[in-house]
Design a protein around this motif. Structure first.
Motif, mmCIF file in Angstrom:
data_model
loop_
_atom_site.group_PDB
_atom_site.id
_atom_site.type_symbol
_atom_site.label_atom_id
_atom_site.label_comp_id
_atom_site.label_asym_id
_atom_site.label_seq_id
_atom_site.Cartn_x
_atom_site.Cartn_y
_atom_site.Cartn_z
ATOM 1 N N GLY A 95 4.613 0.850 -7.583
ATOM 2 C CA GLY A 95 4.867 -0.321 -6.505
ATOM 3 C C GLY A 95 3.861 -0.407 -5.391
ATOM 4 N N TRP A 96 3.606 -1.756 -5.061
ATOM 5 C CA TRP A 96 2.827 -2.187 -3.970
ATOM 6 C C TRP A 96 3.677 -2.170 -2.626
ATOM 7 C CZ3 TRP A 96 -2.507 -2.631 -3.077
ATOM 8 C CH2 TRP A 96 -2.783 -3.371 -1.932
ATOM 9 N N GLY A 97 3.577 -1.327 -1.571
ATOM 10 C CA GLY A 97 4.146 -1.850 -0.144
ATOM 11 C C GLY A 97 5.655 -1.366 -0.483
ATOM 12 N N GLY A 98 5.899 -0.657 -1.299
ATOM 13 C CA GLY A 98 7.367 -0.142 -1.311
ATOM 14 C C GLY A 98 8.309 -1.048 -2.550
ATOM 15 N N SER A 99 7.640 -2.133 -2.838
ATOM 16 C CA SER A 99 8.410 -3.211 -3.707
ATOM 17 C C SER A 99 7.829 -2.692 -5.162
ATOM 18 C CB SER A 99 8.000 -4.508 -3.529
ATOM 19 O OG SER A 99 8.135 -4.808 -2.213
ATOM 20 N N SER A 137 -13.840 -5.503 13.920
ATOM 21 C CA SER A 137 -14.931 -4.476 13.763
ATOM 22 C C SER A 137 -14.052 -3.086 13.385
ATOM 23 C CB SER A 137 -15.607 -4.348 14.945
ATOM 24 O OG SER A 137 -14.882 -3.943 16.023
ATOM 25 N N GLY A 138 -12.664 -3.202 13.524
ATOM 26 C CA GLY A 138 -11.948 -1.985 13.295
ATOM 27 C C GLY A 138 -10.976 -2.130 12.210
ATOM 28 N N PHE A 139 -10.499 -1.083 11.541
ATOM 29 C CA PHE A 139 -9.830 -1.294 10.288
ATOM 30 C C PHE A 139 -8.427 -1.704 10.608
ATOM 31 C CE2 PHE A 139 -13.058 1.875 8.681
ATOM 32 C CZ PHE A 139 -13.521 1.054 7.727
ATOM 33 N N GLY A 140 -7.980 -2.683 9.681
ATOM 34 C CA GLY A 140 -6.523 -3.025 10.022
ATOM 35 C C GLY A 140 -5.567 -2.384 9.357
ATOM 36 N N ASN A 141 -4.428 -2.805 9.160
ATOM 37 C CA ASN A 141 -3.105 -1.795 8.794
ATOM 38 C C ASN A 141 -3.372 -1.490 7.365
ATOM 39 O OD1 ASN A 141 -1.915 -2.016 11.224
ATOM 40 N ND2 ASN A 141 -0.892 -4.017 10.661
ATOM 41 N N LYS A 142 -2.937 -0.228 6.974
ATOM 42 C CA LYS A 142 -2.947 0.143 5.633
ATOM 43 C C LYS A 142 -2.095 -0.371 4.724
ATOM 44 C CE LYS A 142 -4.050 4.964 7.172
ATOM 45 N NZ LYS A 142 -3.678 6.196 7.573
ATOM 46 N N LYS A 143 -2.496 -0.586 3.359
ATOM 47 C CA LYS A 143 -1.554 -1.370 2.538
ATOM 48 C C LYS A 143 -1.718 -0.295 1.323
ATOM 49 C CE LYS A 143 -0.370 -5.117 4.406
ATOM 50 N NZ LYS A 143 0.962 -5.342 4.687
ATOM 51 N N SER A 144 -0.481 -0.038 0.591
ATOM 52 C CA SER A 144 -0.644 1.197 -0.281
ATOM 53 C C SER A 144 0.102 0.741 -1.804
ATOM 54 C CB SER A 144 0.176 2.178 0.143
ATOM 55 O OG SER A 144 1.708 2.100 0.595
ATOM 56 N N ILE A 145 -0.261 1.603 -2.610
ATOM 57 C CA ILE A 145 0.346 1.397 -3.881
ATOM 58 C C ILE A 145 0.539 2.851 -4.304
ATOM 59 C CG2 ILE A 145 -1.885 1.521 -5.025
ATOM 60 C CD1 ILE A 145 -0.384 -0.141 -7.430
ATOM 61 N N ALA A 146 2.011 3.277 -4.964
ATOM 62 C CA ALA A 146 2.230 4.455 -5.260
ATOM 63 C C ALA A 146 2.886 4.427 -6.494
ATOM 64 C CB ALA A 146 3.320 4.974 -4.291
ATOM 65 N N MET A 147 2.830 5.642 -7.124
ATOM 66 C CA MET A 147 3.451 5.998 -8.630
ATOM 67 C C MET A 147 3.735 7.490 -8.607
ATOM 68 S SD MET A 147 0.208 4.890 -10.839
ATOM 69 C CE MET A 147 -0.100 3.473 -9.620
ATOM 70 N N GLN A 148 4.844 7.651 -9.633
ATOM 71 C CA GLN A 148 5.228 9.089 -9.694
ATOM 72 C C GLN A 148 4.734 9.667 -11.099
ATOM 73 O OE1 GLN A 148 9.200 8.722 -8.823
ATOM 74 N NE2 GLN A 148 8.943 9.946 -6.933
ATOM 75 N N PHE A 149 4.540 10.918 -11.235
ATOM 76 C CA PHE A 149 4.058 11.491 -12.574
ATOM 77 C C PHE A 149 4.971 12.554 -12.802
ATOM 78 C CE2 PHE A 149 0.740 8.679 -11.190
ATOM 79 C CZ PHE A 149 0.287 8.320 -12.394
ATOM 80 N N TYR A 150 5.319 13.013 -13.658
ATOM 81 C CA TYR A 150 6.057 14.259 -14.370
ATOM 82 C C TYR A 150 4.894 15.391 -14.858
ATOM 83 C CZ TYR A 150 9.390 17.569 -16.876
ATOM 84 O OH TYR A 150 9.762 18.733 -17.292
#
Length: 222
Positions: A95-99, A137-150
């Motif tokens: 999911g991207w951004g928790g969705s 000139s500075g980095f903006g907010n983080k955007k993330s994608i996460a996933m799980q593995f067994y």
């Protein structure tokens, strides 16, 4: 030393002992060994996190990639996480951004003998769904994608296995091979067998005739 002074010292020692006990209990807590790497490419910055880099067989780990931009915004079209083939992607966990991402937007490859890395590729719902904002000139907010593995039994233990990330976006694409934290599945604890020998304490039935020595009793009673 008067009584009141002795009492204060005793109380202080007691408090110290309680504090030391608390430290010992806290330090004994087991925690996962999280791994994080980061790198920059032009006006983009990437962080990759693995929730536990030394998992055990049967554990579930989370892999997260974070994006940051400066100056211009970028729209992310797809993200591909490359992992050891012995890890099994947990359906529905990406999911991207928790969705959660729709299943028809997730591509899974289990790897081949020629390529021991499997991958999970997640595509954005549309070309403007995933945006990483620049901030001058500075980095903006983080955007993330996460996933799980067994972690499956086919994972070799004690072997360093790399992770990688590829992506495509409105400003181009990037292939960052082996940039993520390495994963090394923990070896199971070894139970040592006893090395010494023990001597039986039972009496040998052939060492005597089993009769009572009456002579000894006679000398005892005169």
């Amino acid at each position: 030393m008067n009584t009141s002074m002795f009492g204060r010292i005793a109380a202080g020692l007691g408090a110290c002992a309680i504090a030391m006990t608390g430290v010992a209990l806290s330090s004994g807590s087991a925690t996962a060994e999280e791994g994080i790497t980061y790198w920059e490419d032009g006006n983009s910055r990437f962080n990759q996190l693995v929730s536990d880099t030394t998992p055990k067989i049967g554990d579930t780990i989370t892999i997260t990639t974070q994006f940051q931009r400066k100056w211009a915004d970028e729209y992310i079209y797809s993200v591909k996480e490359l992992v050891p083939a012995c890890l099994r992607y947990i359906e529905g966990s990406a999911g991207w951004g928790g969705s959660p991402s729709p299943s028809d937007k997730v591509e899974i490859s289990s790897g081949t003998p020629a390529d021991p890395q499997a991958y999970v590729k997640v595509n954005a719902p549309n070309v403007t769904s995933w945006v990483v904002k620049g901030l001058g000139s500075g980095f903006g907010n983080k955007k993330s994608i996460a996933m799980q593995f067994y972690v499956r039994e086919s994972c070799g233990t004690g072997v360093s296995m790399p992770t990688s990330m590829h992506y495509g976006g409105s400003l181009g694409s990037g292939s960052y091979q082996d940039k993520g934290p390495a994963i090394s599945v923990a070896k199971p604890p070894v139970t040592e067998e006893p090395t010494g020998t023990t001597t039986p304490t039972t009496t040998n039935p052939d060492s005597g005739n089993g009769s009572l020595d009456t002579g000894s009793l006679g000398s005892l009673f005169g």
